[in-house]
Design a protein around this motif. Structure first.
Motif, PDB file in Angstrom:
ATOM      1  N   VAL A 153       9.373 -15.683   1.504  1.00  0.00           N
ATOM      2  CA  VAL A 153       8.568 -14.589   0.951  1.00  0.00           C
ATOM      3  C   VAL A 153       7.995 -14.973  -0.416  1.00  0.00           C
ATOM      4  CG1 VAL A 153       8.633 -12.212   0.135  1.00  0.00           C
ATOM      5  CG2 VAL A 153       9.801 -12.832   2.249  1.00  0.00           C
ATOM      6  N   VAL A 154       8.844 -15.584  -1.248  1.00  0.00           N
ATOM      7  CA  VAL A 154       8.381 -15.993  -2.581  1.00  0.00           C
ATOM      8  C   VAL A 154       7.274 -17.059  -2.476  1.00  0.00           C
ATOM      9  CG1 VAL A 154       9.078 -17.141  -4.720  1.00  0.00           C
ATOM     10  CG2 VAL A 154      10.530 -15.384  -3.713  1.00  0.00           C
ATOM     11  N   ALA A 155       7.455 -18.010  -1.576  1.00  0.00           N
ATOM     12  CA  ALA A 155       6.442 -19.045  -1.401  1.00  0.00           C
ATOM     13  C   ALA A 155       5.123 -18.450  -0.919  1.00  0.00           C
ATOM     14  CB  ALA A 155       6.934 -20.099  -0.417  1.00  0.00           C
ATOM     15  N   TYR A 156       5.189 -17.486  -0.009  1.00  0.00           N
ATOM     16  CA  TYR A 156       3.967 -16.856   0.489  1.00  0.00           C
ATOM     17  C   TYR A 156       3.267 -16.075  -0.617  1.00  0.00           C
ATOM     18  CZ  TYR A 156       0.899 -13.935   3.317  1.00  0.00           C
ATOM     19  OH  TYR A 156      -0.201 -13.295   3.835  1.00  0.00           O
ATOM     20  N   LEU A 157       4.055 -15.331  -1.413  1.00  0.00           N
ATOM     21  CA  LEU A 157       3.447 -14.578  -2.514  1.00  0.00           C
ATOM     22  C   LEU A 157       2.816 -15.512  -3.545  1.00  0.00           C
ATOM     23  CD1 LEU A 157       6.160 -11.784  -3.043  1.00  0.00           C
ATOM     24  CD2 LEU A 157       3.934 -11.589  -1.907  1.00  0.00           C
ATOM     25  N   ALA A 158       3.511 -16.619  -3.855  1.00  0.00           N
ATOM     26  CA  ALA A 158       2.954 -17.575  -4.818  1.00  0.00           C
ATOM     27  C   ALA A 158       1.665 -18.195  -4.292  1.00  0.00           C
ATOM     28  CB  ALA A 158       3.990 -18.656  -5.124  1.00  0.00           C
ATOM     29  N   ALA A 159       1.646 -18.555  -3.005  1.00  0.00           N
ATOM     30  CA  ALA A 159       0.436 -19.124  -2.422  1.00  0.00           C
ATOM     31  C   ALA A 159      -0.704 -18.117  -2.411  1.00  0.00           C
ATOM     32  CB  ALA A 159       0.721 -19.621  -1.002  1.00  0.00           C
ATOM     33  N   THR A 160      -0.380 -16.830  -2.119  1.00  0.00           N
ATOM     34  CA  THR A 160      -1.409 -15.790  -2.121  1.00  0.00           C
ATOM     35  C   THR A 160      -1.977 -15.576  -3.517  1.00  0.00           C
ATOM     36  OG1 THR A 160      -0.305 -14.707  -0.260  1.00  0.00           O
ATOM     37  CG2 THR A 160      -1.905 -13.409  -1.506  1.00  0.00           C
ATOM     38  N   LEU A 161      -1.080 -15.533  -4.526  1.00  0.00           N
ATOM     39  CA  LEU A 161      -1.539 -15.361  -5.906  1.00  0.00           C
ATOM     40  C   LEU A 161      -2.431 -16.534  -6.343  1.00  0.00           C
ATOM     41  CD1 LEU A 161      -1.438 -13.799  -8.570  1.00  0.00           C
ATOM     42  CD2 LEU A 161       0.664 -15.040  -9.125  1.00  0.00           C
ATOM     43  N   LEU A 162      -2.004 -17.731  -5.995  1.00  0.00           N
ATOM     44  CA  LEU A 162      -2.806 -18.909  -6.347  1.00  0.00           C
ATOM     45  C   LEU A 162      -4.158 -18.890  -5.637  1.00  0.00           C
ATOM     46  CD1 LEU A 162      -2.809 -21.578  -7.922  1.00  0.00           C
ATOM     47  CD2 LEU A 162      -1.817 -22.672  -5.906  1.00  0.00           C
ATOM     48  N   SER A 163      -4.189 -18.431  -4.400  1.00  0.00           N
ATOM     49  CA  SER A 163      -5.439 -18.351  -3.649  1.00  0.00           C
ATOM     50  C   SER A 163      -6.382 -17.320  -4.253  1.00  0.00           C
ATOM     51  CB  SER A 163      -5.149 -18.007  -2.184  1.00  0.00           C
ATOM     52  OG  SER A 163      -6.333 -17.868  -1.447  1.00  0.00           O
ATOM     53  N   VAL A 164      -5.832 -16.191  -4.725  1.00  0.00           N
ATOM     54  CA  VAL A 164      -6.667 -15.170  -5.362  1.00  0.00           C
ATOM     55  C   VAL A 164      -7.292 -15.705  -6.640  1.00  0.00           C
ATOM     56  CG1 VAL A 164      -6.622 -12.920  -6.492  1.00  0.00           C
ATOM     57  CG2 VAL A 164      -5.445 -13.245  -4.321  1.00  0.00           C
ATOM     58  N   LEU A 165      -6.507 -16.434  -7.428  1.00  0.00           N
ATOM     59  CA  LEU A 165      -7.038 -17.004  -8.667  1.00  0.00           C
ATOM     60  C   LEU A 165      -8.157 -18.014  -8.387  1.00  0.00           C
ATOM     61  CD1 LEU A 165      -3.722 -17.523 -10.678  1.00  0.00           C
ATOM     62  CD2 LEU A 165      -5.411 -15.699 -10.947  1.00  0.00           C
ATOM     63  N   VAL A 166      -7.940 -18.834  -7.375  1.00  0.00           N
ATOM     64  CA  VAL A 166      -8.963 -19.832  -7.045  1.00  0.00           C
ATOM     65  C   VAL A 166     -10.221 -19.145  -6.514  1.00  0.00           C
ATOM     66  CG1 VAL A 166      -9.487 -21.794  -5.559  1.00  0.00           C
ATOM     67  CG2 VAL A 166      -7.258 -21.629  -6.646  1.00  0.00           C
TER      68      VAL A 166
END
Length: 439
Positions: free
Chosen positions: A32-45
């Motif tokens: 769950v943490v990895a998915y949230l981190a990837a989603t946050l990073l994708s939003v920033l990009v």
């Protein structure tokens, strides 16, 4: 005693349950943490990608490999924190290490593709003069394949080095690397030759993607250049697959080496009674009535007159090879139709002529002497012009001569006149000096 055994059993069961439940919950939380981190990073990009095309390409290409890397790292950390070292944990960690190597190689490859795409965006190939852009695109395509090959080899080597037996095998192979390299070189001589030929084609600018070439009596365009073979898209939509060594060892024609515009010929064998001037005027009319002609060269000349026929060559120019093909067909059809309508006496024919035997007592009549033709006054030698030596040179490309008679023709003649007398004198002097130094 029974109570003590029951208590020990309950503690063992609790430990077993805890040893299964805690790692499972930890792994789920890590996912769950990895998915949230990837989603946050994708939003920033994505926010940055609104202003940058490179960032948009980065978000599109690296989304999946970044999620895979974060997932593997998170599961590995969770497993380390929630379990004690044991045989099964070491096995799982080994699997995670292999997965991490694969995902990191995937991520690096996607980042390399982003950089290569950014380089391609700077050079457009949908313009008229795209020679430099096609050269860059060819080199980028080869570099992309080299990048993928290096990443795959490095990933496989890193995975093999995680096994102790593979390390021992690698040390023994290193000890006998000389013999193995010789055997491998002999076995893969043809493949290695194609690889080096592919690199040579990419970086020596012999051919580029979208170049129009003639190979094996087939003309088409270069569709793809790899490290081992070249794909030629033939004019009739066939694909000609040739090894890279073909273009380094066999002569071929490149019609777009420096420019795309070309000259094409249409040759007709006609009778001696052909009206050349009228045919030349018909060629000019045909060229003026079509948009296939680029208005550079339109010439009709008699190139041969032997064997009972006269060979007439029409020379026309076009902006590229496909247009030139249609222009040649158009001119050929137009001239054939004109000969049938306006000059049927010019159609090819074979003559058989019989002569009566000469009388025995009479002398053969002496033919009349043909008048001596009047030669035109030659042009004065360059450097000796006088005030009365003014000559008029046409500026158009419709003259009946290819290398003389107009400014364009003289410029064309200059390209084929050789290096010049001063260069020839220097070569002769250098050859004489070399011969004089020899004993």
């Amino acid at each position: 005693m029974t109570l003590l055994l029951r208590g020990a059993t309950d503690e063992t069961v609790a430990d077993d349950v805890q040893g299964v439940v805690v790692p499972t919950l930890s792994i789920l939380a890590a996912v769950v943490v990895a998915y949230l981190a990837a989603t946050l990073l994708s939003v920033l990009v994505r926010r940055v990608a609104r202003k940058s095309a490179v960032a948009a390409d980065l978000s599109r290409r690296s989304r999946r490999p970044m999620r895979a890397v974060l997932l593997v790292v998170a599961v590995w950390i969770a497993l380390r924190l929630s379990t004690d070292p044991s045989d099964w944990t070491r096995t799982v960690e080994h699997v995670l290490l292999i997965a991490l190597i694969i995902t990191v190689a995937w991520l690096i490859g996607s980042l390399a593709f982003v950089l290569e795409d950014a380089a391609l965006q700077r050079y457009r190939i949908d313009v008229a003069d795209n020679r430099h852009a096609r050269r860059v695109r060819t080199q980028v395509q080869v570099l992309r394949r080299i990048t993928v090959a290096i990443l795959v080899l490095c990933a496989i080597a890193a995975i093999l080095l995680t096994f102790p037996s593979a390390r021992t095998l690698g040390a023994s192979l290193l000890a006998s690397a000389g013999l193995i390299s010789i055997v491998a070189g002999l076995a893969a001589q043809s493949s290695l030759a194609n690889v080096f030929a592919g690199l040579q084609l990419a970086f020596t600018d012999a051919i580029r993607v979208d170049d129009v070439v003639v190979v094996s009596e087939q003309w088409g365009r270069i569709e793809e250049i790899t490290l081992t073979y070249v794909v030629v898209h033939v004019w009739d939509d066939r694909r000609l697959i040739l090894p890279s060594t073909y273009f380094t060892t066999t002569p071929f024609e490149n019609w777009t080496r420096r420019a795309a515009d070309l000259l094409g010929t249409v040759e007709l064998d006609v009778d001696w009674e052909v009206p050349v001037e009228a045919m030349r005027a018909e060629l000019a009319r045909l060229l003026q009535d079509t948009d296939l002609w680029d208005r550079r060269v339109g010439i009709l000349q008699v190139t041969d007159a032997v064997g009972g026929l006269v060979r007439v060559r029409a020379l026309a120019s076009a902006v590229d090879a496909p247009t030139l093909f249609d222009l040649r067909c158009y001119v050929r059809e137009g001239l054939v139709g004109w000969l049938q309508r306006e000059a049927p006496q010019s159609l090819p024919k074979t003559r058989w002529e019989g002569t009566a035997p000469a009388p025995a007592s009479g002398r053969r009549a002496r033919p009349e002497t043909a008048p001596t033709p009047t030669l035109p006054t030659p042009l004065p030698v360059p450097g000796a012009w006088s005030a009365d030596d003014t000559q008029t040179i046409q500026t158009g490309g419709q003259d009946s001569r290819l290398f003389t008679g107009s400014i364009d023709a003289l410029e064309r003649s200059r390209h084929f006149s050789g290096p010049g007398q001063d260069v020839i004198d220097e070569r002769e002097q250098a050859a004489g000096d070399t011969e004089g130094r020899q004993p």
